[in-house]
Every structure is written in C-alpha cells, then in structure tokens.
Scaffold this motif. Structure first.
Motif, PDB file in Angstrom:
ATOM      1  N   ILE A 209     -79.993 -44.063 -24.852  1.00  0.00           N
ATOM      2  CA  ILE A 209     -79.660 -43.054 -25.858  1.00  0.00           C
ATOM      3  C   ILE A 209     -80.904 -42.343 -26.376  1.00  0.00           C
ATOM      4  O   ILE A 209     -80.998 -41.108 -26.373  1.00  0.00           O
ATOM      5  CB  ILE A 209     -78.891 -43.691 -27.032  1.00  0.00           C
ATOM      6  CG1 ILE A 209     -77.469 -44.073 -26.601  1.00  0.00           C
ATOM      7  CG2 ILE A 209     -78.832 -42.738 -28.219  1.00  0.00           C
ATOM      8  CD1 ILE A 209     -76.667 -44.785 -27.661  1.00  0.00           C
ATOM      9  N   GLN A 241     -72.516 -37.105 -34.962  1.00  0.00           N
ATOM     10  CA  GLN A 241     -72.791 -38.535 -35.123  1.00  0.00           C
ATOM     11  C   GLN A 241     -72.015 -39.106 -36.310  1.00  0.00           C
ATOM     12  O   GLN A 241     -71.458 -40.206 -36.230  1.00  0.00           O
ATOM     13  CB  GLN A 241     -74.288 -38.758 -35.315  1.00  0.00           C
ATOM     14  CG  GLN A 241     -75.125 -38.573 -34.067  1.00  0.00           C
ATOM     15  CD  GLN A 241     -76.611 -38.662 -34.346  1.00  0.00           C
ATOM     16  OE1 GLN A 241     -77.058 -39.481 -35.129  1.00  0.00           O
ATOM     17  NE2 GLN A 241     -77.386 -37.798 -33.718  1.00  0.00           N
ATOM     18  N   TRP A 295     -72.682 -41.468 -29.364  1.00  0.00           N
ATOM     19  CA  TRP A 295     -73.823 -42.300 -29.768  1.00  0.00           C
ATOM     20  C   TRP A 295     -73.407 -43.256 -30.883  1.00  0.00           C
ATOM     21  O   TRP A 295     -73.533 -44.481 -30.762  1.00  0.00           O
ATOM     22  CB  TRP A 295     -74.945 -41.378 -30.212  1.00  0.00           C
ATOM     23  CG  TRP A 295     -76.207 -42.003 -30.724  1.00  0.00           C
ATOM     24  CD1 TRP A 295     -76.425 -43.314 -31.053  1.00  0.00           C
ATOM     25  CD2 TRP A 295     -77.443 -41.324 -30.962  1.00  0.00           C
ATOM     26  NE1 TRP A 295     -77.713 -43.483 -31.490  1.00  0.00           N
ATOM     27  CE2 TRP A 295     -78.359 -42.293 -31.444  1.00  0.00           C
ATOM     28  CE3 TRP A 295     -77.856 -39.998 -30.829  1.00  0.00           C
ATOM     29  CZ2 TRP A 295     -79.667 -41.951 -31.786  1.00  0.00           C
ATOM     30  CZ3 TRP A 295     -79.165 -39.669 -31.173  1.00  0.00           C
ATOM     31  CH2 TRP A 295     -80.050 -40.636 -31.633  1.00  0.00           C
TER      32      TRP A 295
END
Length: 369
Positions: A209, A241, A295
């Motif tokens: 990531i 995110q 993520w």
C-alpha cells in the motif's frame, strides 16, 4: 473487555495522537526541506526512520510491557513525543533525525495502547474501523489547519507538539490496566508460529500500500497527467479512505475476513494494472480513489484474520507494529527500483508484496480442521 464510555474515548484520543505524524509528514518534512534544513534526499530516510521507530516500539511493547500502568506509560509517551515535536525545528540535521526517532518511539507506545484495547473487544474489526476513520479525519483536520494557519516547519511542528501535549489531559480517564488476553500461560509468551506468519502477511500488505502511495503522484506525472489532475489525488483519496473505514465499520461481522481480503486483493491488482497503463487521466485518478477506499476498508479485516491464526490474540497485539514496519520498509525498498527512466517498476514491487500478503494472510487465517 468492558470499559466505560469515557475510558474508550480516552484510549481512542491517545491512539489517534500517536498516529498523527504519518498524515503530516509531507507537510512538515517538506517544510524542513524547503527551508534548507534537510536535503530532499534525506526526507525519505527521515520519514522511514520515524515510521520504523513507531513500528518497532509498538511491537516491542507487546513483548516487554505489561498491560498495566497504562496511564503512566501514556503520560510519559505523550510528554516525550510532544517535547520532541516542539524541539524538532530548533535542531540541526543530525538532531532532527534523533528527535524524530525518539518521537516515533513514544508514538509507537500510544498506538500499542489503542491496539491493546481493540484486540480485546468482541468486535475488533468494528473498533479498528472506527479508529481508522477517526484518525484519518483528525489527520485531515490538523493538516488543513497547518496548511491554512501554520506555514513553515516551526509553526507546523509546534502545532503537532501542542496537540500531543494537550492529550495528557485525557490520561486520567484511561483504564490503568487491560484484562489478560487469555487465561492460559501460553498467551504470555511469543505468538504462535501461525500468528507470526499472519503478521508477515500484514507487513507485506502495508508494504504494498505505502510503496505505491508514496510514488503515485510521480507516476501520474510520468503518464502525462496535468499538475491539476495530480493535485486531486491526495484529497480525493483521503476522503475515500474515510469512507472505506466507515464502510468497514458498518459491515464488520457481516463479511468474513479471509474472503474479503482475497477479493479486495484481486481488485487491487486490477487497479495496479490501470495505474501502469491508464487509458485516460480520469481513469488514473479514479483508480487512485478506489485504491484509497480499499486501503482503509480492508485493514480492519486483518484483525480477525490474525486472531483466527492465533486465538490467544498475542499476534493481534502486534498488528500495529507490523503495519508500521511494512509502511516504512515498503517505500524504502521500492525506492531502489526507481530511475531516470521512471517509477513504473514500483508497481511491480507493489504487486509482488500484495500477492504475497494476500496469500500469507489467506493461508494463516484458514479455518483449521
């Protein structure tokens, strides 16, 4: 484990303060470079050194510190890290490295306190999602405040130091000890070999990531994106995110961890393919936005996967350390693949870490017959 609402809030505040710096490094370290305090080449090493110190401290604390005297540990860590934040812009290059490594050690202890609470809950993936969402929102708020009102390294690090020292006020509401992870004596020692194997998967996944993320803007410029399009990537990804962490919180307990990690891994491989050869600027930006969502969406599911591999939860206590070590080593190793020809090889490195991380986590979390 049952804590009062005030205790939970104090734990989350302490944990969030401990993880503020990763979201602020581009601003604060960039300011040091623009002021001539550090060379541009030294910034990557400084960022990796602090993240590595955070990871090692969070991991080592799980072995050497008892789940007691948490108030004293938190107070020392907050005062130490906050003082070093205030001192950083006053130091020369060598002193800056020492200060950021020292601050990283304190920040790692604060993260360990938060993770210690999360892994002891009955719904660790839900609390992990809440923690991730709150920390991202706080990073965004502080980064925006520094950008608008605190130009320069001195003002930026002062803002961070003041926030860190102010968090000492919540220490009185922290629980002074956590319940033991398990009744058996085995839980007091090393995690099982299967738990350590799962942690290796976490490390590889975060190496994927962060190595891709660090180079995503140069990659966009390499593909001919305008500076305007490239500048959209960071704020859009940050917003996604937050949505990813929120979605994980809502879906915790409804989606199985192992299949979720595998499916998200396959989607990420597709996103890497788009980033390697985007059909348009919009496609590249969209791929990075989905990358940002996934993520934080997938990270809470790593917690139950590691617990499935090591039901004593000793390995789960070390997740924060494994994530931070992977976050620091990934970009450091990926940097060796960059050249004047471009940064596309970073995507191959990221894909290798992604496949390795998913395979390791999938095998470690497999239900044993």
């Amino acid at each position: 484990m049952s804590l009062r609402a005030g205790q939970v809030a104090a734990v989350l505040v302490v944990g969030i303060v401990g993880v503020l710096i990763p979201g602020l490094q581009p601003q604060l370290l960039g300011a040091l470079a623009s002021e001539g305090r550090l060379s541009v080449a030294a910034l990557g090493g400084l960022a990796s050194a602090e993240l590595l110190a955070m990871g090692l401290a969070a991991a080592a604390a799980g072995f050497v510190l008892p789940a007691g005297r948490l108030r004293r540990i938190a107070a020392v860590a907050l005062v130490g890290a906050g003082t070093l934040d205030l001192a950083t812009p006053l130091l020369a290059a060598g002193g800056i490295f020492a200060a950021r490594i020292g601050a990283g050690l304190g920040e790692g202890l604060l993260i360990w306190i938060a993770i210690g609470f999360i892994v002891r809950t009955s719904r660790p993936e839900r609390w992990s999602g809440i923690y991730l969402a709150l920390q991202t929102l706080t990073q965004f708020a502080l980064a925006s405040s520094i950008g608008f009102y605190a130009a320069g390294s001195h003002a930026g690090f002062t803002a961070l130091g003041v926030v860190t020292l102010a968090a000492v006020a919540v220490v009185r509401w922290l629980p002074d000890a956590y319940a033991p992870l398990a009744a058996d004596a085995a839980a007091r020692g090393m995690p099982s070999s299967r738990g350590l194997f799962a942690l290796a998967g976490v490390l590889l996944y975060l190496a994927f990531i962060v190595s891709v993320w660090v180079y995503v803007e140069p990659l966009g410029l390499e593909h001919g994106l305008s500076e305007h399009s490239v500048h959209l990537i960071a704020p859009l990804s940050l917003a996604m995110q937050v949505l990813g962490a929120g979605a994980a919180t809502l879906l915790s307990g409804r989606l199985p961890a192992r299949p979720t990690i595998i499916v998200v891994g396959l989607i990420n491989l597709g996103l890497l393919a788009v980033m390697a050869a985007p059909p348009s600027a919009a496609a590249f930006v969209a791929a990075t936005a989905v990358f940002g969502f996934l993520w934080l969406f997938v990270m809470p599911f790593q917690v139950p996967a590691v617990i499935a591999a090591d039901p004593s939860r000793r390995a789960a206590v070390l997740i924060g350390g494994a994530q931070l070590v992977g976050s620091s080593l990934g970009p450091l190793l990926a940097g060796f693949l960059t050249s004047e020809a471009g940064v596309v090889p970073v995507l191959w490195f990221g894909a290798t870490c992604l496949v390795g991380g998913v395979l390791v986590l999938g095998m470690a979390a497999q239900v044993r017959g």
